[in-house]
Design a protein around this motif. Structure first.
Motif, PDB file in Angstrom:
ATOM      1  N   LEU A  19       0.697  -1.170   0.047  1.00 28.21           N
ATOM      2  CA  LEU A  19       0.065  -0.014  -0.138  1.00 28.21           C
ATOM      3  C   LEU A  19       0.777   1.317   0.032  1.00 28.21           C
ATOM      4  O   LEU A  19       0.542   2.257  -0.560  1.00 28.21           O
ATOM      5  N   SER A  20       2.032   1.196   0.765  1.00 28.42           N
ATOM      6  CA  SER A  20       2.743   2.351   0.710  1.00 28.42           C
ATOM      7  C   SER A  20       3.579   2.659  -0.344  1.00 28.42           C
ATOM      8  O   SER A  20       3.794   3.764  -0.924  1.00 28.42           O
ATOM      9  N   ILE A  21       4.212   1.489  -1.134  1.00 28.36           N
ATOM     10  CA  ILE A  21       4.636   1.810  -2.578  1.00 28.36           C
ATOM     11  C   ILE A  21       3.755   2.252  -3.400  1.00 28.36           C
ATOM     12  O   ILE A  21       4.211   2.992  -4.359  1.00 28.36           O
ATOM     13  N   THR A  22       2.498   1.802  -3.394  1.00 24.18           N
ATOM     14  CA  THR A  22       1.455   2.033  -4.303  1.00 24.18           C
ATOM     15  C   THR A  22       1.058   3.708  -4.192  1.00 24.18           C
ATOM     16  O   THR A  22       1.153   4.489  -5.056  1.00 24.18           O
ATOM     17  N   HIS A  23       1.138   4.229  -2.857  1.00 23.45           N
ATOM     18  CA  HIS A  23       0.926   5.757  -2.593  1.00 23.45           C
ATOM     19  C   HIS A  23       1.980   6.438  -3.163  1.00 23.45           C
ATOM     20  O   HIS A  23       1.819   7.302  -3.746  1.00 23.45           O
ATOM     21  N   ALA A  24       3.307   5.814  -2.952  1.00 22.88           N
ATOM     22  CA  ALA A  24       4.496   6.554  -3.124  1.00 22.88           C
ATOM     23  C   ALA A  24       4.464   6.677  -4.960  1.00 22.88           C
ATOM     24  O   ALA A  24       4.915   7.974  -5.361  1.00 22.88           O
ATOM     25  N   THR A  25       3.939   5.719  -5.665  1.00 21.84           N
ATOM     26  CA  THR A  25       3.916   5.774  -7.078  1.00 21.84           C
ATOM     27  C   THR A  25       2.818   6.834  -7.422  1.00 21.84           C
ATOM     28  O   THR A  25       3.106   7.564  -8.464  1.00 21.84           O
ATOM     29  N   HIS A  26       1.701   7.030  -6.779  1.00 15.51           N
ATOM     30  CA  HIS A  26       0.710   7.888  -7.078  1.00 15.51           C
ATOM     31  C   HIS A  26       1.428   9.474  -6.826  1.00 15.51           C
ATOM     32  O   HIS A  26       1.065  10.248  -7.863  1.00 15.51           O
ATOM     33  N   VAL A  27       2.160   9.669  -5.884  1.00 19.35           N
ATOM     34  CA  VAL A  27       2.885  10.966  -5.382  1.00 19.35           C
ATOM     35  C   VAL A  27       3.997  11.183  -6.412  1.00 19.35           C
ATOM     36  O   VAL A  27       4.044  12.419  -7.013  1.00 19.35           O
ATOM     37  N   PHE A  28       4.866  10.436  -6.566  1.00 18.12           N
ATOM     38  CA  PHE A  28       6.131  10.705  -7.322  1.00 18.12           C
ATOM     39  C   PHE A  28       6.149  10.269  -8.667  1.00 18.12           C
ATOM     40  O   PHE A  28       7.044  10.568  -9.521  1.00 18.12           O
ATOM     41  N   GLY A  29       5.324   9.192  -9.111  1.00 19.29           N
ATOM     42  CA  GLY A  29       5.260   8.829 -10.526  1.00 19.29           C
ATOM     43  C   GLY A  29       6.544   8.232 -10.961  1.00 19.29           C
ATOM     44  O   GLY A  29       7.507   7.936 -10.333  1.00 19.29           O
ATOM     45  N   MET A  30       6.789   8.515 -12.477  1.00 26.85           N
ATOM     46  CA  MET A  30       7.913   7.973 -13.065  1.00 26.85           C
ATOM     47  C   MET A  30       9.107   8.932 -13.105  1.00 26.85           C
ATOM     48  O   MET A  30      10.175   8.388 -13.450  1.00 26.85           O
ATOM     49  N   LYS A  31       8.765  10.069 -12.329  1.00 31.05           N
ATOM     50  CA  LYS A  31       9.974  10.729 -12.073  1.00 31.05           C
ATOM     51  C   LYS A  31      10.971  10.390 -11.153  1.00 31.05           C
ATOM     52  O   LYS A  31      12.194  10.529 -11.315  1.00 31.05           O
ATOM     53  N   LYS A  32      10.473   9.498 -10.336  1.00 30.83           N
ATOM     54  CA  LYS A  32      11.533   8.967  -9.222  1.00 30.83           C
ATOM     55  C   LYS A  32      11.346   7.576  -9.064  1.00 30.83           C
ATOM     56  O   LYS A  32      12.374   6.891  -8.463  1.00 30.83           O
ATOM     57  N   ILE A  33      10.208   6.849  -9.804  1.00 32.51           N
ATOM     58  CA  ILE A  33      10.315   5.343  -9.307  1.00 32.51           C
ATOM     59  C   ILE A  33      10.376   4.620 -10.646  1.00 32.51           C
ATOM     60  O   ILE A  33       9.513   5.085 -11.704  1.00 32.51           O
ATOM     61  N   SER A  34      11.281   3.814 -10.961  1.00 30.05           N
ATOM     62  CA  SER A  34      11.638   3.051 -12.138  1.00 30.05           C
ATOM     63  C   SER A  34      10.801   1.722 -12.154  1.00 30.05           C
ATOM     64  O   SER A  34      10.622   1.342 -13.147  1.00 30.05           O
ATOM     65  N   LEU A  35      10.344   1.174 -11.020  1.00 22.20           N
ATOM     66  CA  LEU A  35      10.024  -0.003 -10.767  1.00 22.20           C
ATOM     67  C   LEU A  35       9.230  -0.170  -9.335  1.00 22.20           C
ATOM     68  O   LEU A  35       9.965   0.230  -8.306  1.00 22.20           O
ATOM     69  N   CYS A  36       8.272  -1.024  -9.263  1.00 20.88           N
ATOM     70  CA  CYS A  36       7.638  -1.270  -7.898  1.00 20.88           C
ATOM     71  C   CYS A  36       7.640  -3.000  -7.892  1.00 20.88           C
ATOM     72  O   CYS A  36       7.187  -3.494  -8.706  1.00 20.88           O
ATOM     73  N   ILE A  37       7.653  -3.451  -6.846  1.00 24.98           N
ATOM     74  CA  ILE A  37       8.058  -4.960  -6.616  1.00 24.98           C
ATOM     75  C   ILE A  37       7.296  -5.180  -5.449  1.00 24.98           C
ATOM     76  O   ILE A  37       7.445  -4.606  -4.351  1.00 24.98           O
ATOM     77  N   TYR A  38       6.450  -6.168  -5.551  1.00 27.78           N
ATOM     78  CA  TYR A  38       5.475  -6.355  -4.580  1.00 27.78           C
ATOM     79  C   TYR A  38       5.749  -7.942  -4.099  1.00 27.78           C
ATOM     80  O   TYR A  38       5.736  -8.804  -4.791  1.00 27.78           O
ATOM     81  N   VAL A  39       6.233  -7.948  -2.941  1.00 29.39           N
ATOM     82  CA  VAL A  39       6.707  -9.229  -2.194  1.00 29.39           C
ATOM     83  C   VAL A  39       5.406  -9.703  -1.366  1.00 29.39           C
ATOM     84  O   VAL A  39       5.297  -9.076  -0.121  1.00 29.39           O
ATOM     85  N   THR A  40       4.761 -10.710  -1.635  1.00 26.41           N
ATOM     86  CA  THR A  40       3.380 -11.154  -1.126  1.00 26.41           C
ATOM     87  C   THR A  40       3.006  -9.813  -0.408  1.00 26.41           C
ATOM     88  O   THR A  40       2.422  -9.734   0.652  1.00 26.41           O
ATOM     89  N   ALA A  41       2.897  -8.786  -1.167  1.00 25.40           N
ATOM     90  CA  ALA A  41       2.214  -7.370  -0.694  1.00 25.40           C
ATOM     91  C   ALA A  41       0.748  -7.232  -1.294  1.00 25.40           C
ATOM     92  O   ALA A  41       0.048  -7.961  -2.090  1.00 25.40           O
ATOM     93  N   ILE A  42       0.178  -6.204  -0.608  1.00 33.82           N
ATOM     94  CA  ILE A  42      -1.149  -6.071  -0.885  1.00 33.82           C
ATOM     95  C   ILE A  42      -1.017  -4.771  -2.101  1.00 33.82           C
ATOM     96  O   ILE A  42      -0.033  -3.968  -2.176  1.00 33.82           O
ATOM     97  N   MET A  43      -1.984  -5.313  -3.032  1.00 37.75           N
ATOM     98  CA  MET A  43      -1.808  -4.463  -4.482  1.00 37.75           C
ATOM     99  C   MET A  43      -3.207  -4.045  -4.541  1.00 37.75           C
ATOM    100  O   MET A  43      -4.195  -4.580  -4.961  1.00 37.75           O
ATOM    101  N   LEU A  44      -3.709  -2.663  -4.485  1.00 41.83           N
ATOM    102  CA  LEU A  44      -4.653  -2.101  -4.553  1.00 41.83           C
ATOM    103  C   LEU A  44      -4.349  -0.926  -5.658  1.00 41.83           C
ATOM    104  O   LEU A  44      -3.460  -0.146  -5.138  1.00 41.83           O
ATOM    105  N   ARG A  45      -5.038  -1.027  -6.562  1.00 51.22           N
ATOM    106  CA  ARG A  45      -4.572   0.046  -7.732  1.00 51.22           C
ATOM    107  C   ARG A  45      -4.481   1.228  -7.426  1.00 51.22           C
ATOM    108  O   ARG A  45      -3.575   2.154  -7.665  1.00 51.22           O
ATOM    109  N   ASN A  46      -5.106   2.000  -6.392  1.00 45.79           N
ATOM    110  CA  ASN A  46      -5.178   3.326  -5.802  1.00 45.79           C
ATOM    111  C   ASN A  46      -4.749   3.349  -4.565  1.00 45.79           C
ATOM    112  O   ASN A  46      -5.018   4.498  -3.954  1.00 45.79           O
ATOM    113  N   GLY A  47      -4.277   2.334  -3.788  1.00 46.88           N
ATOM    114  CA  GLY A  47      -4.103   2.052  -2.629  1.00 46.88           C
ATOM    115  C   GLY A  47      -5.394   2.304  -1.459  1.00 46.88           C
ATOM    116  O   GLY A  47      -6.407   1.602  -2.162  1.00 46.88           O
TER     117      GLY A  47
END
Length: 167
Positions: free
Chosen positions: A88-116
């Protein structure tokens, strides 16, 4: 991902009832392979001095991750790795910073909600943990929980069954 390994920066985000400490083996292996690695303690977790029961919002909980990402130079991108609720935290960060700061997100047995967590339906997506988790209600019993701890027996049985017993 044709970057030189030394230029790739992994940011490791823990899940519920954990802290940056849970990444110590992974972080060591990545560093030994030449990667830059930062494991972050979210607010009230691990060594972070905040009290989990006084955190009033998801944004406040994520503040250490957002502060870290804000300090990343403009010409550098990170690879975010989230475990469990850290997804949830990395999804939130992706919505805030987008592709400017994040090249990839890896979810390790993690919760994946499209918009947090943005709706009641998102909140209901979580399983009933029954006796597996003890919740604390720092905002009062009629409000959502502010912190949780997994039953110690279940921690040993399901989360750390491969960890050596201390003597």
């Amino acid at each position: 991902m044709g970057e030189v390994p030394a230029t790739q920066h992994f940011v490791l985000v823990h899940g519920t009832c954990h802290g940056a400490w849970c990444w110590y083996k992974t972080a060591s292996l990545l560093k030994d392979s030449g990667f830059k690695v930062t494991a972050v303690d979210l607010c009230g977790s691990g060594l972070h001095p905040g009290n989990a029961d006084s955190i009033l919002s998801f944004e406040e909980y994520n503040k250490p991750l957002m502060d870290l990402l804000s300090t990343i130079p403009e010409d550098e991108k990170v690879i975010l790795v989230g475990h469990s609720a850290g997804g949830l935290s990395i999804t939130h960060a992706t919505h805030v910073f987008g592709m400017k700061k994040i090249s990839l997100c890896i979810y390790v047995t993690a919760i994946m909600l499209r918009n947090g967590i943005v709706s009641d339906q998102d909140r209901q997506a979580f399983p009933d943990l029954g006796d597996a988790v003890d919740f604390n209600f720092g905002l009062g019993p009629d409000r959502p929980p502010t912190s949780a701890i997994i039953n110690p027996y279940l921690q040993r049985k399901f989360l750390y069954q491969c960890s050596p017993h201390e003597g």
